[in-house]
Write a protein that holds these residues in place. Structure first.
Motif, PDB file in Angstrom:
ATOM      1  N   ASP A  15      29.042 144.309 -68.523  1.00 31.82           N
ATOM      2  CA  ASP A  15      30.408 144.053 -68.988  1.00 31.82           C
ATOM      3  C   ASP A  15      30.334 143.141 -70.209  1.00 31.82           C
ATOM      4  O   ASP A  15      29.876 141.998 -70.112  1.00 31.82           O
ATOM      5  N   GLN A  17      32.381 141.535 -73.708  1.00 30.01           N
ATOM      6  CA  GLN A  17      33.638 141.286 -74.413  1.00 30.01           C
ATOM      7  C   GLN A  17      33.336 140.587 -75.724  1.00 30.01           C
ATOM      8  O   GLN A  17      32.494 139.677 -75.784  1.00 30.01           O
ATOM      9  N   GLN A  19      35.079 138.792 -79.317  1.00 33.38           N
ATOM     10  CA  GLN A  19      36.259 138.199 -79.936  1.00 33.38           C
ATOM     11  C   GLN A  19      35.923 137.722 -81.344  1.00 33.38           C
ATOM     12  O   GLN A  19      34.781 137.343 -81.629  1.00 33.38           O
ATOM     13  N   SER A  70      30.995 148.498 -69.480  1.00 33.26           N
ATOM     14  CA  SER A  70      32.355 148.253 -69.938  1.00 33.26           C
ATOM     15  C   SER A  70      32.314 147.362 -71.170  1.00 33.26           C
ATOM     16  O   SER A  70      31.654 146.319 -71.167  1.00 33.26           O
ATOM     17  N   THR A  72      34.838 145.577 -74.175  1.00 29.83           N
ATOM     18  CA  THR A  72      36.166 145.244 -74.679  1.00 29.83           C
ATOM     19  C   THR A  72      36.031 144.568 -76.028  1.00 29.83           C
ATOM     20  O   THR A  72      35.310 143.576 -76.162  1.00 29.83           O
ATOM     21  N   ASP A  74      38.211 142.737 -78.755  1.00 28.40           N
ATOM     22  CA  ASP A  74      39.510 142.112 -78.977  1.00 28.40           C
ATOM     23  C   ASP A  74      39.958 142.270 -80.433  1.00 28.40           C
ATOM     24  O   ASP A  74      39.171 142.691 -81.292  1.00 28.40           O
ATOM     25  N   LYS A 104      33.105 152.665 -70.255  1.00 24.94           N
ATOM     26  CA  LYS A 104      34.488 152.427 -70.647  1.00 24.94           C
ATOM     27  C   LYS A 104      34.521 151.517 -71.863  1.00 24.94           C
ATOM     28  O   LYS A 104      33.867 150.474 -71.878  1.00 24.94           O
ATOM     29  N   GLU A 106      37.239 149.736 -74.763  1.00 22.56           N
ATOM     30  CA  GLU A 106      38.602 149.432 -75.203  1.00 22.56           C
ATOM     31  C   GLU A 106      38.523 148.689 -76.529  1.00 22.56           C
ATOM     32  O   GLU A 106      37.872 147.638 -76.623  1.00 22.56           O
ATOM     33  N   LYS A 108      40.911 147.035 -79.384  1.00 23.98           N
ATOM     34  CA  LYS A 108      42.276 146.586 -79.616  1.00 23.98           C
ATOM     35  C   LYS A 108      42.601 146.560 -81.116  1.00 23.98           C
ATOM     36  O   LYS A 108      41.776 146.940 -81.946  1.00 23.98           O
ATOM     37  N   SER A 135      39.650 153.787 -75.185  1.00 23.94           N
ATOM     38  CA  SER A 135      41.052 153.456 -75.438  1.00 23.94           C
ATOM     39  C   SER A 135      41.161 152.788 -76.813  1.00 23.94           C
ATOM     40  O   SER A 135      40.517 151.768 -77.059  1.00 23.94           O
ATOM     41  N   SER A 140      42.584 150.796 -84.774  1.00 14.47           N
ATOM     42  CA  SER A 140      41.193 150.642 -84.345  1.00 14.47           C
ATOM     43  C   SER A 140      40.258 151.517 -85.178  1.00 14.47           C
ATOM     44  O   SER A 140      40.641 152.586 -85.650  1.00 14.47           O
TER      45      SER A 140
END
Length: 286
Positions: A15, A17, A19, A70, A72, A74, A104, A106, A108, A135, A140
């Protein structure tokens, strides 16, 4: 020959993420469970883009293994993910057992995620199932590519896997824009026929969403035309500024070069647009 069912099943998890902080993209979360692992963040040709290598430390997925990835991204963050090596899928341990991978992603507003193409190699008696879900928002930037090999050709394992089920879904602002499922069972049906692989051995796919105002014709012209005797290539623009490329080839070397050329063209064209795009992103960043 099947692997021993007594071998430990591995359930890898990753996972990540990212930023945008203090003028750079930072990896703010990294949860990893063996055999999946992420490298530290590198800043290479682009000082604001975070480059991370994805590592599978066991050397491949064995029958029954399940991996979950996963990612993500930001707002305003820019990320490049590079698989360290081809994904090798080893034989099932018991009849009808599946090896699974779920990815997955994502991205943003004003975020960018690039997943560099690499090869998936299903060994003899493999049953592999993969689901990729993406997503996006209208602002994006995204690229994801992969290459499917017929097996370990140097071991005379051409199309000797039992089943490969690869599903891709792309959502734009919450709406499903693209659904693509490739399910191959070469021991049960003739996958060389029209509408399947058309007698080719390697299949490459890429989905990408560049910043606005990318010239579609310019993108096609920058791609080196493949050897039409051994490789076929098609590029299509979908609704919402989404692009899809598909490549069929008899040659592993040629299809990988075509897919990497596409990736590099995407990088160069999006980089030209990124200067204006970054100004918009920074003005929206608080």
């Amino acid at each position: 020959m099947m692997a021993s069912p007594r071998l430990q099943q591995l359930n890898g998890k990753l996972d990540l993420q990212f930023q945008y902080r203090r003028g750079k993209t930072r990896m703010t979360e990294c949860l990893q469970e063996p055999p999946l692992k992420a490298s530290r963040v590198l800043y290479t040709d682009h000082p604001q883009r975070a480059t991370v290598y994805l590592v599978e430390t066991s050397g491949g997925m064995v029958g029954g293994d399940e991996h979950s990835i996963s990612v993500t991204v930001d707002p305003n963050a820019q990320v490049e993910l590079i698989p360290q090596a081809a994904t090798k899928v080893y034989p099932v341990r018991i009849p009808l057992q599946k090896t699974k991978q779920v990815i997955k992603m994502e991205i943003k507003d004003y975020g960018s995620l690039l997943w560099k193409p690499e090869t998936l190699i299903p060994f003899i008696n493999t049953r592999f199932q993969q689901r990729v879900t993406v997503s996006l928002t209208a602002s994006s930037t995204f690229f994801y590519g992969d290459i499917l090999a017929p097996g370990r050709t140097h071991h005379d394992e051409r199309f000797l896997y039992q089943m490969l089920d690869n599903r891709f879904e792309l959502f734009l602002d919450g709406q499903l824009i693209a659904f693509d499922r490739i399910k191959l069972e070469p021991l049960e049906s003739d996958i060389s026929k029209m509408g399947m692989l058309d007698d080719y051995a390697y299949l490459g796919s890429a989905w990408f969403s560049p910043p606005p105002s990318i010239d579609f014709e310019q993108m096609k012209q920058k791609l080196h035309p493949p050897n039409e005797n051994t490789t076929r290539f098609a590029l299509t623009e979908l609704e919402g500024g989404i692009f899809h490329a598909r490549c069929l080839s008899h040659s592993n070397q040629e299809i990988k070069q075509v897919m990497l050329d596409l990736y590099e063209v995407f990088l160069s064209l999006t980089q030209q647009k990124r200067v204006v795009f970054e100004n918009n992103a920074l003005s929206n960043h608080s």
